[in-house]
Scaffold this active site. Sequence first.
Site, PDB file in Angstrom:
ATOM      1  N   LYS A  80      -5.626   5.575   0.231  1.00 17.56           N
ATOM      2  CA  LYS A  80      -5.102   4.380  -0.439  1.00 17.56           C
ATOM      3  C   LYS A  80      -4.815   4.709  -1.896  1.00 17.56           C
ATOM      4  O   LYS A  80      -5.595   5.411  -2.541  1.00 17.56           O
ATOM      5  CB  LYS A  80      -6.147   3.269  -0.311  1.00 17.56           C
ATOM      6  N   SER A 155      -5.914  -5.641   1.546  1.00 15.91           N
ATOM      7  CA  SER A 155      -4.966  -4.905   0.735  1.00 15.91           C
ATOM      8  C   SER A 155      -4.710  -3.481   1.235  1.00 15.91           C
ATOM      9  O   SER A 155      -3.687  -2.894   0.895  1.00 15.91           O
ATOM     10  CB  SER A 155      -5.447  -4.841  -0.715  1.00 15.91           C
ATOM     11  N   SER A 179     -10.615  -6.014   2.640  1.00 16.22           N
ATOM     12  CA  SER A 179      -9.396  -5.207   2.595  1.00 16.22           C
ATOM     13  C   SER A 179      -9.364  -3.992   3.505  1.00 16.22           C
ATOM     14  O   SER A 179      -8.314  -3.361   3.631  1.00 16.22           O
ATOM     15  CB  SER A 179      -9.116  -4.744   1.177  1.00 16.22           C
TER      16      SER A 179
HETATM   17  N1  GLN Z   1      -7.811 -10.312   0.219  1.00 21.02           N
HETATM   18  C1  GLN Z   1      -8.898 -10.316  -0.713  1.00 21.02           C
HETATM   19  C2  GLN Z   1      -8.373 -10.498  -2.102  1.00 21.02           C
HETATM   20  O1  GLN Z   1      -7.239 -10.759  -2.236  1.00 21.02           O
HETATM   21  C3  GLN Z   1      -9.696  -9.064  -0.586  1.00 21.02           C
HETATM   22  C4  GLN Z   1      -9.058  -7.902  -1.214  1.00 21.02           C
HETATM   23  C5  GLN Z   1      -9.863  -6.653  -1.100  1.00 21.02           C
HETATM   24  O2  GLN Z   1     -10.802  -6.558  -0.307  1.00 21.02           O
HETATM   25  N2  GLN Z   1      -9.530  -5.701  -1.941  1.00 21.02           N
HETATM   26  O3  GLN Z   1      -9.050 -10.407  -3.075  1.00 21.02           O
END
Ligand code: GLN
Length: 493
Positions: A80, A155, A179
């Site tokens: 990532k 994400s 994420s």
């Molecule tokens: N979707 C969640 C957010 O927008 C989690 C994101 C993540 O785990 N990095 O913060």
Amino acid sequence: MTTTAFLNTPELLDQLQSGEVTSTDLVTTCLDRIAKVDDHIGAFLNVDRDAALQQAVNIDERRQAGETLGPLAGVPVAVKDNICANGTRTTCASRMLEEFVPPYDAHVIQLLRQADAVLIGRTNLDEFAMGSSCENSAFQSTRNPWDTERTPGGSSGGSAAAVAAGMTPLSIGSDTGGSIRQPAAFCGVVGMKPTYGRVSRYGLVAFASSLDQIGPFANDVTGAAFLLEALSGHDQRDSTSIDCPVPAYSQTLDQPLGGLRIGIAKEHFIEGLDAEVEQAVHAAVDVYRSLGAEVKQVTLPHSQYCVAVYYIVAPSEASSNLARYDGVHYGHRATDFENMVDMYSASRGEAFGDEVKRRIMLGTYALSAGYYDAYYLKALKVRRLIRQDFDRAFEDVDVIASPVTPTPAFKIGELIDDPLAMYLTDMYTISANLAGTPGISLPCGFSSDGLPIGLQLQAAPFEEERLLRAARMYEREAEWHTQRPSVPSHSTS
Ligand code: GLN
């Protein structure tokens, strides 16, 4: 040479060790697959073609020479793009870091190099890991390999889609509120968030430091176990990294798990839960029952506050972490400004996307004098209650089974203008980050539209070994992980 990134990790390692295929073969296969399908998927921001081939050649030569190689020798891993690798652009899918080339390796990158994995490329994400769909990337949207009209989740959507589409057997992501697990569920692969402190965050670009954790994606539980084993361990450069032994996860997976107690919480089956997801999760629990597990009700009474608490704590920490991007220390600097303050605001105004700005504003507000006690401090207190709910539940059960997401993958564009609806998609994953507990997402069926559905299993802190064994116990029986999407491709030959 016959190999594919869809093979499971032990099979790939066997093929490589026996000389049936070389790492160069395997990396070439993955690079060809990327060239063929990634125009349609958009999982990668950057493919390190030459560097990956060079690493593969080097590993093959060392193998030929009879050297002892690391445990992932020759296997490609995608990373990532918020994890620093020395000399490789690490953008966080943000204009702010578009040109950022870290001068050092994250701890996990060092470990992957030590394991002789091949770093094949950098995957797309929501900007600074803020989002649930990859649509917040400043550079591109990633598409779901099962249905390219839909998001892969986020994400870490690029890492999940890359594995699902057979472009790499393994990848890594980060999970602050879901994420890793949410995109794994949307893309029909296995994704795991380890216990907070299990994997070093050194070199992970910080979003919300008390919640962030790096973890693996793979086609199956075994691959995730191999990769987690390589990523785990103490690192004194991360003060929250815990110094405790790392079990050999990959070696104990298939040992029978007698007397398993599975917990079900009514708080995980509430309004908004898609009927097909609910049914798939209940069917998975039935599989456990048929395998001799005891199924018990547990209660997590503070679950209803998870999303609210998360959206105070995570933006508060983000507002502090992202203060460093001022155009002086790091990141994009505006060219047109009148004075220093103007330079800060022009640089940040130009280079951060809307969602990142929204989080910075929310967090700055929640931390400001006069509101700190009412929001941030209160959120911390409720966070403690959420952790205590889990402590109590894990006195009675070994693993809690639940949905990962309320629905299967949603369409690109469907939720992007409704931040609150987007935030609610994380309602079942956020609690593990707030409590610091490990969680895994694994395939447990398909919707009538042919979209993957994920099963989430959670365990007490540092119980990854049991969690993986419980996951493998189901996977071996249910075999959903063997299903593959038919990804659109164009011919490159
Ligand atoms: N979707 C969640 C957010 O927008 C989690 C994101 C993540 O785990 N990095 O913060």
